[in-house]
Design an enzyme around this catalytic site. Structure first.
Site, mmCIF file in Angstrom:
data_model
loop_
_atom_site.group_PDB
_atom_site.id
_atom_site.type_symbol
_atom_site.label_atom_id
_atom_site.label_comp_id
_atom_site.label_asym_id
_atom_site.label_seq_id
_atom_site.Cartn_x
_atom_site.Cartn_y
_atom_site.Cartn_z
ATOM 1 N N GLU A 1 50.594 -88.803 -2.195
ATOM 2 C CA GLU A 1 51.991 -89.305 -3.357
ATOM 3 C C GLU A 1 52.137 -87.745 -1.781
ATOM 4 O OE1 GLU A 1 52.988 -90.439 -7.251
ATOM 5 O OE2 GLU A 1 51.830 -88.023 -7.127
ATOM 6 N N ASP A 54 56.420 -87.935 -5.310
ATOM 7 C CA ASP A 54 56.188 -88.858 -6.469
ATOM 8 C C ASP A 54 57.453 -89.479 -6.553
ATOM 9 O OD1 ASP A 54 55.309 -89.616 -9.006
ATOM 10 O OD2 ASP A 54 56.492 -88.399 -9.830
ATOM 11 N N ASP A 106 47.101 -87.730 -5.825
ATOM 12 C CA ASP A 106 48.117 -86.395 -5.557
ATOM 13 C C ASP A 106 48.314 -86.200 -3.373
ATOM 14 O OD1 ASP A 106 48.380 -86.386 -8.032
ATOM 15 O OD2 ASP A 106 47.000 -83.849 -7.697
#
Length: 237
Positions: free
Chosen positions: A129, A57, A126
């Site tokens: 990332e 991220d 998620d």
């Protein structure tokens, strides 16, 4: 117990899909290991991809920030922030994840797999990332940039052009509060469907008055849909 031969074959297919060959296969295995799998297989002493997602991220944000800063010198700080938010939002990350079929390669716990984890938006965004984090750890920033550009270059251009998903909540807030502070509240008023295929209904209120309603596969998506409906209602006045 992981079948190492099958796992490495799967990893090889994924490397071809993303056009990057990992020097250390542990990096990509970690990126594709969901917490549900790690918890069900503690004897294998596996970690989940959560920490790697955190790193990915941060790497993604610096890559996108640097790219739009350098390539679009006429954008203001506020415009840069909005463009970046559009690019790194959950919807965009899920699109990128689906483009490389991340869900197909995930290591999931049995329960998570049965309940539709391979198509769950939060898991896919998620994991995407986490893959960025894995490429960064394995090959450095140069390779991380190459991977991000290969997957997101069109999203960057479309975001600057205002084509892709917009942050309707921010737009609505700016319009409502341009003449002073007014309380805006979002509420989830319905949840329909099984756990693996939920649909949420949200409404947005201004000073306790319902202005718009919307549906989505996640609470965030439903709230954005409600804000979009509210914007459309305001535009007809």
């Amino acid at each position: 117990m992981i079948n190492l031969e099958i796992l490495l074959e799967s990893i090889g297919s994924f490397e071809e899909r993303i056009n990057y060959k990992f020097k250390n296969k542990k990096n990509i295995i970690l990126a594709l290991t969901h917490s549900s799998y790690a918890n069900e297989n503690r004897n294998e002493r596996l970690s989940s991809n959560e920490r790697l997602e955190f790193l990915g991220d941060a790497v993604l944000n610096i890559i996108i920030s640097e790219t739009i800063y350098n390539n679009y010198p006429n954008l203001s700080e506020g415009q840069l922030t909005k463009v970046r938010a559009n690019i790194v939002c959950e919807q965009s990350l899920v699109k990128c994840s689906n483009n490389i079929e991340v869900g197909k390669f995930l290591l999931l716990g049995k329960g998570e797999d049965i309940s539709g984890g391979r198509t769950r938006t939060s898991i896919l965004s998620d994991a995407f990332e986490a893959v960025i984090g894995a490429v960064y750890l394995d090959g450095g920033m140069k390779n991380a940039k190459a991977f991000v550009y290969s997957q997101m270059e069109h999203l960057i251009k479309d975001s600057v052009s205002g084509i892709i998903f917009l942050d309707y909540k921010t737009q609505f807030q700016e319009i409502v509060q341009k003449d002073g502070e007014k309380k805006i509240a979002y509420e989830i008023v319905e949840e329909n469907g099984p756990d693996h295929d939920k649909e949420f209904v949200a409404q947005v209120k201004v000073a306790e008055r319902i202005i718009g309603k919307g549906k989505g596969k996640s609470k965030k998506e439903a709230e954005q849909a409600a804000a979009k409906a509210a914007l459309e209602m305001l535009s007809t006045k």
